[in-house]
Design a protein around this motif. Sequence first.
Motif, short mmCIF file in Angstrom:
data_model
loop_
_atom_site.label_atom_id
_atom_site.label_comp_id
_atom_site.label_asym_id
_atom_site.label_seq_id
_atom_site.Cartn_x
_atom_site.Cartn_y
_atom_site.Cartn_z
N LEU A 67 0.88 -1.21 0.02
CA LEU A 67 -0.10 0.22 0.08
C LEU A 67 1.01 1.35 -0.21
O LEU A 67 0.39 2.12 -0.53
CB LEU A 67 -0.76 -0.01 1.26
N LYS A 79 1.84 1.92 -6.42
CA LYS A 79 0.75 2.63 -7.01
C LYS A 79 0.10 1.73 -8.10
O LYS A 79 0.61 1.17 -9.12
CB LYS A 79 0.91 3.82 -7.67
N ARG A 131 -6.18 1.46 -5.59
CA ARG A 131 -5.22 1.29 -4.31
C ARG A 131 -5.86 1.96 -3.00
O ARG A 131 -6.07 1.22 -1.90
CB ARG A 131 -4.12 2.12 -4.43
N LYS A 132 -6.69 2.89 -3.16
CA LYS A 132 -7.37 3.59 -2.35
C LYS A 132 -8.47 2.65 -1.56
O LYS A 132 -8.83 2.89 -0.52
CB LYS A 132 -8.04 4.90 -2.64
N ILE A 133 -9.33 1.68 -2.42
CA ILE A 133 -10.13 0.99 -1.98
C ILE A 133 -9.67 -0.11 -1.02
O ILE A 133 -10.20 -0.37 -0.18
CB ILE A 133 -11.06 0.27 -3.25
N ASP A 173 -6.98 0.13 0.51
CA ASP A 173 -6.39 0.43 1.52
C ASP A 173 -7.57 0.87 2.75
O ASP A 173 -7.41 0.83 3.87
CB ASP A 173 -5.81 2.17 1.43
N ALA A 174 -8.82 1.29 2.05
CA ALA A 174 -9.95 1.25 3.17
C ALA A 174 -10.33 0.05 3.44
O ALA A 174 -11.01 0.10 4.68
CB ALA A 174 -11.02 2.15 2.27
N ARG A 191 -1.74 -0.32 10.05
CA ARG A 191 -1.75 1.13 10.32
C ARG A 191 -0.86 1.53 11.05
O ARG A 191 -0.29 2.70 11.15
CB ARG A 191 -3.01 1.37 10.96
N GLN A 210 2.57 1.46 8.35
CA GLN A 210 2.65 2.31 7.36
C GLN A 210 3.36 3.55 7.30
O GLN A 210 4.26 3.94 6.67
CB GLN A 210 1.16 2.73 6.86
N GLU A 212 6.89 4.54 5.27
CA GLU A 212 6.87 5.79 4.70
C GLU A 212 8.31 6.57 5.02
O GLU A 212 8.89 7.20 4.27
CB GLU A 212 5.63 6.69 4.74
#
Length: 273
Positions: A84, A88, A92-94, A96-97, A150, A153, A157
């Motif tokens: 995640l 890219k 990806r956002k889905i 992540d959610a 969580r 991540q 980063e």
Amino acid sequence: MRRRKKKVLPGFRLTMGLTLVYLSLLVLIPFAGLILKVGGMTWEQYWQTMTTASVVASFELTFGASFLAALINAFFGFIVAWVLVRYKFPLRKIADAMVDLPFAMPTAVSGIALTTLYQKIGDAIGHQIIFTRLGVLVALTFIGLPFVVRTLQPAIEDVEKELEEVAASLGANRWQTFWRVIFPSVRPALVTGFAMAFARALGEYGSVIFIAGSMPGRRIVSLEIVERLNENSHEGDLRAVAVAVTMLVASFVLLFLINLWQTWMNRRFVDTN
């Protein structure tokens, strides 16, 4: 004359007082009430309660399955967090959610969904999953994954890609780059995520009762406490409190040891760098 520095929040005494009052009302006083109540039992009564076959089995199942579920989440949670953060890709956002679904779903809904799904899977492969210890492990793994992802991540980063490029330019292969450069940087967050997933699994109740049932040998400690309360007697209430206090002390000691381990690793990481 020196100007007094303006503080954003009130002074130490006021904030410390509010902190102690808040923690006392929510944590210390309820726990103290449990300990005082179990003090009404004799040592023989307490020992007899804790050595009951169903109680011993519930502790073995709860701590064993919680630890194994946290280990599984630590491994796969790292992979999920890495993907995640570093890649890219479409939707990806889905994806992540979706990680937060165990947070958002009521535990009863999670339990029903897992029971329905894995009953069909068990029928398809010819091996029963629900109402077994494997079902307990599945439920505890499901609810613990977001804590690891969580937590990892932000740490992933913060890992500088330049360090990976330098390691590669110096002749390090992928495994050496991961073990010597990436893993030490994310290890504290990984241990924190593991501890949070482990603690969450120890206290889970709602989703597990649907997929595990209430038969002896498949009860977690929370369900064992409920069974003792359902006896509707003073002795049953005392036995429930005894199991609850023992669980509280054991959980606190384990989490304290994990935090000490994490602190030691952080100091070692700082010293080596």
